[in-house]
Design an enzyme around this catalytic site. Sequence first.
Site, PDB file in Angstrom:
ATOM      1  N   TYR A 151       5.628   4.395  21.333  1.00 12.89           N
ATOM      2  CA  TYR A 151       5.592   3.148  22.117  1.00 12.89           C
ATOM      3  C   TYR A 151       4.816   2.055  21.386  1.00 12.89           C
ATOM      4  O   TYR A 151       5.308   0.941  21.213  1.00 12.89           O
ATOM      5  CB  TYR A 151       4.926   3.393  23.475  1.00 12.89           C
ATOM      6  N   LYS A 157       5.684  -3.306  15.959  1.00 17.17           N
ATOM      7  CA  LYS A 157       6.482  -3.699  14.789  1.00 17.17           C
ATOM      8  C   LYS A 157       7.707  -4.530  15.215  1.00 17.17           C
ATOM      9  O   LYS A 157       8.182  -5.363  14.444  1.00 17.17           O
ATOM     10  CB  LYS A 157       6.903  -2.468  13.989  1.00 17.17           C
TER      11      LYS A 157
HETATM   12  N1  LIG Z   1       4.979   5.925   5.425  1.00 19.19           N
HETATM   13  C1  LIG Z   1       6.110   5.684   6.069  1.00 19.19           C
HETATM   14  O1  LIG Z   1       6.992   6.552   6.177  1.00 19.19           O
HETATM   15  C2  LIG Z   1       6.355   4.314   6.664  1.00 19.19           C
HETATM   16  C3  LIG Z   1       7.602   4.099   7.278  1.00 19.19           C
HETATM   17  C4  LIG Z   1       7.870   2.849   7.827  1.00 19.19           C
HETATM   18  C5  LIG Z   1       6.922   1.840   7.725  1.00 19.19           C
HETATM   19  N2  LIG Z   1       5.709   2.078   7.127  1.00 19.19           N
HETATM   20  C6  LIG Z   1       4.762   0.960   7.052  1.00 19.19           C
HETATM   21  O2  LIG Z   1       4.285   0.825   5.730  1.00 19.19           O
HETATM   22  C7  LIG Z   1       2.967   0.271   5.735  1.00 19.19           C
HETATM   23  C8  LIG Z   1       2.053   1.158   4.907  1.00 19.19           C
HETATM   24  O3  LIG Z   1       2.040   2.451   5.492  1.00 19.19           O
HETATM   25  P1  LIG Z   1       1.504   3.758   4.755  1.00 19.19           P
HETATM   26  O4  LIG Z   1       2.550   4.776   4.917  1.00 19.19           O
HETATM   27  O5  LIG Z   1       0.982   3.428   3.418  1.00 19.19           O
HETATM   28  O6  LIG Z   1       0.312   4.125   5.756  1.00 19.19           O
HETATM   29  P2  LIG Z   1      -1.145   4.729   5.514  1.00 19.19           P
HETATM   30  O7  LIG Z   1      -1.121   5.635   4.337  1.00 19.19           O
HETATM   31  O8  LIG Z   1      -1.572   5.239   6.840  1.00 19.19           O
HETATM   32  O9  LIG Z   1      -2.003   3.445   5.123  1.00 19.19           O
HETATM   33  C9  LIG Z   1      -2.230   2.441   6.080  1.00 19.19           C
HETATM   34  C10 LIG Z   1      -3.022   1.336   5.418  1.00 19.19           C
HETATM   35  O10 LIG Z   1      -3.262   0.307   6.386  1.00 19.19           O
HETATM   36  C11 LIG Z   1      -4.635   0.014   6.369  1.00 19.19           C
HETATM   37  N3  LIG Z   1      -5.140  -0.552   7.611  1.00 19.19           N
HETATM   38  C12 LIG Z   1      -5.105  -0.040   8.864  1.00 19.19           C
HETATM   39  N4  LIG Z   1      -5.726  -0.868   9.716  1.00 19.19           N
HETATM   40  C13 LIG Z   1      -6.159  -1.937   8.980  1.00 19.19           C
HETATM   41  C14 LIG Z   1      -6.880  -3.116   9.275  1.00 19.19           C
HETATM   42  N5  LIG Z   1      -7.287  -3.413  10.519  1.00 19.19           N
HETATM   43  N6  LIG Z   1      -7.142  -3.980   8.267  1.00 19.19           N
HETATM   44  C15 LIG Z   1      -6.756  -3.713   6.999  1.00 19.19           C
HETATM   45  N7  LIG Z   1      -6.096  -2.598   6.658  1.00 19.19           N
HETATM   46  C16 LIG Z   1      -5.799  -1.717   7.640  1.00 19.19           C
HETATM   47  C17 LIG Z   1      -5.312   1.334   6.045  1.00 19.19           C
HETATM   48  O11 LIG Z   1      -6.646   1.110   5.647  1.00 19.19           O
HETATM   49  P3  LIG Z   1      -7.875   2.143   6.035  1.00 19.19           P
HETATM   50  O12 LIG Z   1      -7.880   3.192   4.963  1.00 19.19           O
HETATM   51  O13 LIG Z   1      -9.071   1.257   6.028  1.00 19.19           O
HETATM   52  O14 LIG Z   1      -7.533   2.714   7.383  1.00 19.19           O
HETATM   53  C18 LIG Z   1      -4.402   1.815   4.927  1.00 19.19           C
HETATM   54  O15 LIG Z   1      -4.714   1.159   3.715  1.00 19.19           O
HETATM   55  C19 LIG Z   1       2.544   0.194   7.213  1.00 19.19           C
HETATM   56  O16 LIG Z   1       2.731  -1.119   7.685  1.00 19.19           O
HETATM   57  C20 LIG Z   1       3.519   1.142   7.892  1.00 19.19           C
HETATM   58  O17 LIG Z   1       3.724   0.821   9.234  1.00 19.19           O
HETATM   59  C21 LIG Z   1       5.415   3.291   6.588  1.00 19.19           C
END
Ligand SMILES: NC(=O)c1ccc[n+]([C@@H]2O[C@H](COP(=O)([O-])OP(=O)(O)OC[C@H]3O[C@@H](n4cnc5c(N)ncnc54)[C@H](OP(=O)(O)O)[C@@H]3O)[C@@H](O)[C@H]2O)c1
Length: 231
Positions: A151, A157
């Site tokens: 949710y 997003k």
């Molecule tokens: N991985 C997937 O399969 C997938 C699929 C679709 C979309 N996405 C999107 O891709 C993007 C990157 O995801 P990821 O897979 O790399 O996720 P991840 O490994 O969980 O990394 C998330 C990143 O966001 C940062 N973050 C969270 N809250 C923040 C804040 N308030 N201010 C600044 N930074 C913050 C985290 O920093 P901290 O270390 O400080 O928490 C971390 O660097 C996201 O937008 C995600 O929704 C990912």
Amino acid sequence: MQRVLVTGANRGLGLAWVRHLAARGDEVFATCRRPEAAAALQALAEQEEKVHLLPMDVADEESIRTACAHIRQQGAVLDTVINNAGVLYEHETVDTLRPEHLLHACRVNAVGPMLVARAALPLLRPASRPVIFNVSTTLASLTLKTFSGYYSYSASKAALNMLTRTLAAELRPQGIIVVAVHPGWVRTDMGGPQAPLSPQASVEGMSTLLERLTMAHSGRFWTWEGKEHPW
Ligand SMILES: NC(=O)c1ccc[n+]([C@@H]2O[C@H](COP(=O)([O-])OP(=O)(O)OC[C@H]3O[C@@H](n4cnc5c(N)ncnc54)[C@H](OP(=O)(O)O)[C@@H]3O)[C@@H](O)[C@H]2O)c1
């Protein structure tokens, strides 16, 4: 050489973006909440003089303004802002959904990118082909949402997608491209170990898309492979 700001650059896709951009000689403003704890990013910044580490919490407007003011003081311009930082809450049902999680997801995944875009606009305007690259997800698609759960993540997003479309319309006369992009299902802390894509493969695909973006792509939703994604 491109000049690129990346949010959430300390791990996952954000770190993969910084590695990719640094390897091709781009100047990278790599932002994260706690640069002092970002060991991999620090090591990269020590090797690559064009990688600059800056604190930025996208849920804190003051820290966004401070980071952008710092870049401006260096006299730098930005070609691209990659709004990558994101949060996901799992295992949500109508009974377990916590309003504070829904609000926090909206704050980080939708409001944050909008505030980053606003603060970065003066830095983007002088660029020859400025781009705001919002990292969205297939889970935001209203068309494809026929399953339960996620949710907070899906709604926040989907809000980011609408902000992308609205911002793209407002900035079109200024020549600024704004897109939403699904990076694929990627092996990161968020995507988990079962995901089929490596962060490098996802970023290489998104980077190819980024390079070929024109105003005709603006205000639309893309996949990491450069295909149009249904809203
Ligand atoms: N991985 C997937 O399969 C997938 C699929 C679709 C979309 N996405 C999107 O891709 C993007 C990157 O995801 P990821 O897979 O790399 O996720 P991840 O490994 O969980 O990394 C998330 C990143 O966001 C940062 N973050 C969270 N809250 C923040 C804040 N308030 N201010 C600044 N930074 C913050 C985290 O920093 P901290 O270390 O400080 O928490 C971390 O660097 C996201 O937008 C995600 O929704 C990912």
